[in-house]
Design a protein around this motif. Sequence first.
Motif, PDB file in Angstrom:
ATOM      1  N   VAL A  23       0.843  -1.190   0.000  1.00 56.86           N
ATOM      2  CA  VAL A  23       0.000   0.000   0.000  1.00 56.86           C
ATOM      3  C   VAL A  23       0.883   1.247   0.000  1.00 56.86           C
ATOM      4  O   VAL A  23       1.855   1.334   0.754  1.00 56.86           O
ATOM      5  CB  VAL A  23      -0.939   0.029   1.229  1.00 56.86           C
ATOM      6  CG1 VAL A  23      -1.812   1.279   1.204  1.00 56.86           C
ATOM      7  CG2 VAL A  23      -1.801  -1.219   1.276  1.00 56.86           C
ATOM      8  N   THR A  24       0.521   2.213  -0.842  1.00 55.52           N
ATOM      9  CA  THR A  24       1.157   3.532  -0.848  1.00 55.52           C
ATOM     10  C   THR A  24       0.200   4.529  -0.220  1.00 55.52           C
ATOM     11  O   THR A  24      -0.945   4.662  -0.658  1.00 55.52           O
ATOM     12  CB  THR A  24       1.494   3.974  -2.281  1.00 55.52           C
ATOM     13  OG1 THR A  24       2.364   3.010  -2.882  1.00 55.52           O
ATOM     14  CG2 THR A  24       2.180   5.339  -2.278  1.00 55.52           C
ATOM     15  N   VAL A  25       0.665   5.228   0.816  1.00 55.49           N
ATOM     16  CA  VAL A  25      -0.119   6.253   1.508  1.00 55.49           C
ATOM     17  C   VAL A  25       0.615   7.578   1.285  1.00 55.49           C
ATOM     18  O   VAL A  25       1.667   7.813   1.873  1.00 55.49           O
ATOM     19  CB  VAL A  25      -0.254   5.933   3.010  1.00 55.49           C
ATOM     20  CG1 VAL A  25      -1.081   6.993   3.727  1.00 55.49           C
ATOM     21  CG2 VAL A  25      -0.855   4.550   3.214  1.00 55.49           C
ATOM     22  N   VAL A  26       0.060   8.453   0.424  1.00 54.24           N
ATOM     23  CA  VAL A  26       0.837   9.605  -0.035  1.00 54.24           C
ATOM     24  C   VAL A  26      -0.022  10.865  -0.178  1.00 54.24           C
ATOM     25  O   VAL A  26      -1.186  10.793  -0.593  1.00 54.24           O
ATOM     26  CB  VAL A  26       1.532   9.268  -1.386  1.00 54.24           C
ATOM     27  CG1 VAL A  26       0.522   8.969  -2.485  1.00 54.24           C
ATOM     28  CG2 VAL A  26       2.492  10.366  -1.815  1.00 54.24           C
ATOM     29  N   PHE A  27       0.529  12.003   0.193  1.00 52.29           N
ATOM     30  CA  PHE A  27      -0.088  13.338   0.026  1.00 52.29           C
ATOM     31  C   PHE A  27      -1.372  13.504   0.828  1.00 52.29           C
ATOM     32  O   PHE A  27      -2.193  14.364   0.504  1.00 52.29           O
ATOM     33  CB  PHE A  27      -0.373  13.648  -1.449  1.00 52.29           C
ATOM     34  CG  PHE A  27       0.812  13.556  -2.364  1.00 52.29           C
ATOM     35  CD1 PHE A  27       2.051  14.036  -1.983  1.00 52.29           C
ATOM     36  CD2 PHE A  27       0.689  12.980  -3.625  1.00 52.29           C
ATOM     37  CE1 PHE A  27       3.155  13.946  -2.843  1.00 52.29           C
ATOM     38  CE2 PHE A  27       1.777  12.891  -4.489  1.00 52.29           C
ATOM     39  CZ  PHE A  27       3.009  13.379  -4.090  1.00 52.29           C
ATOM     40  N   ASN A  28      -1.574  12.713   1.874  1.00 52.03           N
ATOM     41  CA  ASN A  28      -2.772  12.835   2.688  1.00 52.03           C
ATOM     42  C   ASN A  28      -2.561  13.827   3.822  1.00 52.03           C
ATOM     43  O   ASN A  28      -1.432  14.068   4.268  1.00 52.03           O
ATOM     44  CB  ASN A  28      -3.156  11.476   3.277  1.00 52.03           C
ATOM     45  CG  ASN A  28      -3.433  10.438   2.212  1.00 52.03           C
ATOM     46  OD1 ASN A  28      -4.454  10.485   1.543  1.00 52.03           O
ATOM     47  ND2 ASN A  28      -2.504   9.515   2.029  1.00 52.03           N
TER      48      ASN A  28
END
Length: 389
Positions: free
Chosen positions: A254-259
């Motif tokens: 999973v990529t969790v980005v710019f949140n």
Amino acid sequence: MASASLLVFLLILACPVFTLQKKHLTDEAYKIIPDYGTTKVTNQIDSCWRSDSRWASNRQALADCTIGFGEAAIGGKFGKIYVVKDPSDDPINPKPGTLRYGAIQTEPLWIIFDNDMVITPKRELMVNSFKTIDGRGAKVEIANGACITIQDVSHVIIHGISVHDCKPGQAGLVRSTETHVGHRLVSDGDGISIFASSNIWVDHCYLARCTDGLLDITHASTAITVSNNYFTEHDKVMLLGHNDQFTADKVMKVTVVFNYFGPGLVQRMPRVRFGYAHVANNRYDEWEMYAIGGSAYPTILSEGNYFVAPDNPDVKEVTKREANGGWKNWKWRSSKDVFENGAYFVQSGWGTCAPQYKSSQFFSVADGSAVPSLTSDAGPLTCAVGRPC
């Protein structure tokens, strides 16, 4: 003087900026998002599509803008446009023109909305494969009932909607495809539940105040990107992995980005079991317990994030490991992160934990100091036809 002017002109070309637009969020969300000024450098996802004033006539181009592990998610890119005109909901025999009717179709569809609406699903809203739910151009809320379930499917994009105040759905019959109606148990009350699914992208959504998790990814789901979302006012924010015995979650990436993890959050931003999480260029505005946690030997790369710790001196640590010893071998790394107000990250393990993206998945991670700008448009955007979003 002429050469100096030329240098300034070249610098402007090299660093594109755009005027910020106000977001189409729920009223309470809009009040708590700070104003960062009139210009900013856009992030890589947004720079792919937001400057195009023709976005409304070329909606499927959004599917080409994903980065990270969910890069291959195409949603309804090759399908017809389906317009939601009716906010009502019938879990067993949904009517044409409702969101549920479009979401369960077998054919690929790009689902849009012809006006602002609040949809309250009576039972879980099941989303079939090759679907995009695209809220651009309207203020769309899934709220006050059972919310979104993505189960045993692939290639789903959820973009530009608000999901909040979700509650457990009643047990009963629910149609998941045109031809299948099955009995569902009482749901947990997640905002978005991703279960045994792959190639999923959740982008520019607002998530808050659900009974269970805001966004849960479990049961060997993988190839997922969670980006540009605004999370607020919740306890257990994002769970990656079912439980400490479900080893099938080892495949999870999973990529969790710019949140933007905003005010009023307690924990799980995310909490990871077994799998791999690349947590990059996110903003964290305090937490009540911890920001990033996990158990069962997960691998986590925290890269270029901006952590602002709460004033409570007992919860300055970003990380939390739930383990009875042995966690020092887990690969948890911090790179290019910025730590404010006493925040700190406890690293562990050895050897590389780079995401090993394919060339199409790769993106450049900025230093954490750029994150307030990169995440300042998190959540649903205001998009007017004929104008850039």
